[in-house]
Design an enzyme around this catalytic site. Structure first.
Site, PDB file in Angstrom:
ATOM      1  N   LYS A  22       0.917  -1.148  -0.073  1.00 14.90           N
ATOM      2  CA  LYS A  22      -0.022   0.197   0.036  1.00 14.90           C
ATOM      3  C   LYS A  22       0.831   1.291   0.001  1.00 14.90           C
ATOM      4  CE  LYS A  22      -1.920   1.682   4.038  1.00 14.90           C
ATOM      5  NZ  LYS A  22      -1.490   2.896   4.281  1.00 14.90           N
ATOM      6  N   ASN A  23       1.770   1.291   0.843  1.00 13.75           N
ATOM      7  CA  ASN A  23       2.756   2.407   0.975  1.00 13.75           C
ATOM      8  C   ASN A  23       3.666   2.600  -0.115  1.00 13.75           C
ATOM      9  OD1 ASN A  23       1.158   2.985   3.297  1.00 13.75           O
ATOM     10  ND2 ASN A  23       2.465   2.350   4.782  1.00 13.75           N
ATOM     11  N   CYS A 116      -5.621  12.141  11.855  1.00 16.59           N
ATOM     12  CA  CYS A 116      -6.489  10.781  11.601  1.00 16.59           C
ATOM     13  C   CYS A 116      -6.319  10.365  12.739  1.00 16.59           C
ATOM     14  CB  CYS A 116      -5.800  10.171  10.426  1.00 16.59           C
ATOM     15  SG  CYS A 116      -4.287   9.532  10.903  1.00 16.59           S
ATOM     16  N   ARG A 121      -0.670  14.299  12.654  1.00 15.34           N
ATOM     17  CA  ARG A 121      -0.020  14.286  11.234  1.00 15.34           C
ATOM     18  C   ARG A 121       0.166  15.615  10.469  1.00 15.34           C
ATOM     19  NH1 ARG A 121      -1.662   8.928   9.414  1.00 15.34           N
ATOM     20  NH2 ARG A 121       0.073   8.728   8.247  1.00 15.34           N
ATOM     21  N   PRO A 122       0.877  16.457  11.196  1.00 13.63           N
ATOM     22  CA  PRO A 122       1.007  17.717  10.651  1.00 13.63           C
ATOM     23  C   PRO A 122       2.117  17.356   9.440  1.00 13.63           C
ATOM     24  CG  PRO A 122       2.638  17.444  12.624  1.00 13.63           C
ATOM     25  CD  PRO A 122       1.969  16.219  12.452  1.00 13.63           C
ATOM     26  N   ILE A 123       2.202  18.585   8.649  1.00 11.78           N
ATOM     27  CA  ILE A 123       3.026  18.335   7.287  1.00 11.78           C
ATOM     28  C   ILE A 123       4.125  19.615   7.275  1.00 11.78           C
ATOM     29  CG2 ILE A 123       1.242  17.054   5.775  1.00 11.78           C
ATOM     30  CD1 ILE A 123       0.579  19.965   4.633  1.00 11.78           C
ATOM     31  N   ASP A 124       4.408  20.024   8.382  1.00 20.59           N
ATOM     32  CA  ASP A 124       5.560  21.136   8.326  1.00 20.59           C
ATOM     33  C   ASP A 124       6.808  20.806   7.684  1.00 20.59           C
ATOM     34  OD1 ASP A 124       5.528  19.362  10.838  1.00 20.59           O
ATOM     35  OD2 ASP A 124       7.285  20.444  11.433  1.00 20.59           O
ATOM     36  N   LEU A 125       7.002  19.653   7.923  1.00 22.15           N
ATOM     37  CA  LEU A 125       8.382  19.055   7.278  1.00 22.15           C
ATOM     38  C   LEU A 125       8.536  19.021   5.705  1.00 22.15           C
ATOM     39  CD1 LEU A 125       9.325  16.326   9.669  1.00 22.15           C
ATOM     40  CD2 LEU A 125      10.160  18.568   9.833  1.00 22.15           C
ATOM     41  N   ASP A 307       3.598   0.581  12.232  1.00 24.14           N
ATOM     42  CA  ASP A 307       2.474  -0.082  11.624  1.00 24.14           C
ATOM     43  C   ASP A 307       2.243  -1.584  12.059  1.00 24.14           C
ATOM     44  OD1 ASP A 307       3.007   1.600   8.159  1.00 24.14           O
ATOM     45  OD2 ASP A 307       2.277   2.516  10.336  1.00 24.14           O
ATOM     46  N   ARG A 399      -9.088  -0.455   4.270  1.00 24.35           N
ATOM     47  CA  ARG A 399      -8.167   0.377   3.587  1.00 24.35           C
ATOM     48  C   ARG A 399      -6.818  -0.060   3.315  1.00 24.35           C
ATOM     49  NH1 ARG A 399      -6.285   4.534   7.409  1.00 24.35           N
ATOM     50  NH2 ARG A 399      -5.075   4.984   5.538  1.00 24.35           N
TER      51      ARG A 399
END
Ligand code: EPZ
Length: 420
Positions: A22-23, A116, A121-125, A307, A399
């Site tokens: 999936k990933n 989630c 789950r920030p996206i600052d990076l 995971d 999922r």
């Protein structure tokens, strides 16, 4: 909302074919927007997250056909740089479309993906790295309006080896002039798979799998059709290893690449499971109750994967002794603990650690899946529980696990899916 009903304590045996990752599928499908051409991508698992990503690509104007694990996608007629908000909220990993869309269209409009079940789950990076490449990003009302009018290769150091940020920066950098290095990059096998795919497309990415990745930006005019097969899913493979440990069974895991989950196999071998490797088949025999592992820490690859945390916790909930699991990657990834306790597990959460005192047995109960891997952990617990377990909200599990019920039934698990 559908549920699983599982009757526990059956001896399992047989073999399971591991599906595509999936990933790996998600970033590689996203990267097809980089250049308008046809791509044939094989070993793509039929799971909800993949279907959502394909829906987004269709909405952006791509021609998509998906049959028997093969995606045929033609991105020539990509006609929008606005990523549908509703779909981004559905599948937060669509944020990696940013880099690819910037590479192709020079701009992208995308909403902040929500947090989630497992964390903020920030996206600052992601944003810090993209800005370093010269991308202008205006944030307004939760929308990100990005322009790549003066992108230039540079040195980027990630504060944390974020998988998504590493992928997004690679996808933005492959077409921008100059030389880009990413220090403290994520080293997951899925990053190597992405690199291999991009280099097949004609790009020049090196170092994936190490903490330093280099990219020489270039434009590509080649429009010939491309054919690529993605790697197998190391987390699905690890999940079925935990199935074998929980059910004290002898299983054959096929199509798995053991070197991608050595951290999982070594813990299970230390716990008393017997693993025999033959080509890309891995046989696991667990004939008796596993021994507790003193401490397991989730870490970025090649450490123990976050995971796999819920699945291994389920297996060690009936181990002989006490196991401590420290979740160091996500801040809210113990939601399966209260559900396991309903089944008789003896687990205490102390900060970022869970202390699991192995019990002799678990008991069937009515429990709720709260996230993808937590749901898989509850399925594993139910295999050894006395009586029937009802697991609600199994859409979480849909999922990320292809044909999960069929694979479990083939091993002898008594499982059925009920709706409502
Ligand atoms: C990928 O998520 C995987 N998803 C996750 O798998 C996996 O758990 C995770 O990597 C870690 O291995 C896909 O590949 C689609 P990260 P990603 O960025 O990229 C923090 C599953 O079950 N962070 O490596 O989102 C973040 O909050 C899913 O298959 C920032 O602080 O993970 C987290 O604490 C779940 N700022 C840590 O880094 C950022 O800008 C790791 O996140 C980005 C991340």
């Amino acid at each position: 909302m559908s549920s699983f009903i599982i009757e526990g304590t059956n001896e399992l045996c047989g073999e399971v074919e591991i599906s595509g990752s999936k990933n790996s599928a998600l970033p590689i499908l996203a990267s097809t927007v980089l250049d308008g051409r046809e791509y044939i991508i094989k070993n793509i698992p039929d799971i909800r997250d993949v279907r959502m990503m394909l829906d987004i690509l269709k909405k952006l104007g791509c021609a998509v056909d998906y049959d028997c694990g093969v995606v045929r996608i033609n991105t020539t007629n990509l006609n929008s740089y606005v990523v549908p908000e509703l779909l981004v909220k559905e599948i937060r990993s669509s944020i990696i479309l940013m880099g690819a869309m910037l590479g192709r269209m020079g701009k992208v409009e995308i909403c902040y993906p929500g947090g989630c079940e497992i964390g903020l789950r920030p996206i600052d990076l992601h944003l810090k790295g993209l800005k370093k490449l010269g991308i202008s990003i205006n944030e307004k009302n939760g929308m990100l309006d990005c322009n790549a009018n003066n992108m230039k290769g540079c040195d980027i150091h990630l504060d944390y080896p974020s998988v998504g940020a590493t992928e997004n920066i690679i996808l933005a950098a492959v077409k921008c002039k100059g030389f880009t290095t990413i220090q403290n990059a994520a080293k997951e096998p899925e990053i190597v798979d992405l690199q291999n795919f991009l280099n097949l497309c004609g790009y020049r990415v090196n170092g994936a799998g190490t903490s330093t990745i280099t990219i020489i930006g270039k434009k590509i005019n080649d429009k010939t059709s491309l054919d690529y097969k993605i790697i197998s899913d190391r987390i699905e493979a690890g999940t079925f290893l935990a199935v074998a440990a929980m059910a004290k069974s002898d299983l054959l895991i096929k199509n798995a690449d053991r070197k991608h989950f050595n951290s999982v196999t070594s813990i299970l071998e230390d716990a008393g499971c017997n693993l025999i490797e033959d080509n890309n088949e891995l046989r696991i025999k667990c004939s008796r109750r596993i021994k507790a592992a003193e401490i397991i820490r989730t870490q970025p690859y090649p450490g123990f994967p976050t995971d796999m945390q819920a699945q291994i916790m389920a297996a060690f909930s009936i181990a002989d002794g006490t196991t401590i699991i420290k979740e160091t990657v996500f801040e809210n990834r113990f939601k399966h603990v209260p559900e396991l306790i309903k089944m008789g597990a003896d687990i205490k959460i102390i900060g970022k650690a869970a202390v699991i005192n192995g019990t002799e047995k678990l008991y069937g109960a009515d429990v709720d899946a709260k996230d993808l891997r937590g749901g898989a952990g509850l399925v594993i617990a139910a295999l050894a529980a006395e009586g029937k377990t009802k697991i609600n909200n199994v859409y979480h599990i849909d999922r990320g696990y292809e044909n999960f019920i069929n694979k479990l039934c083939k091993l002898g698990v008594k499982i059925e899916k009920t709706s409502g």
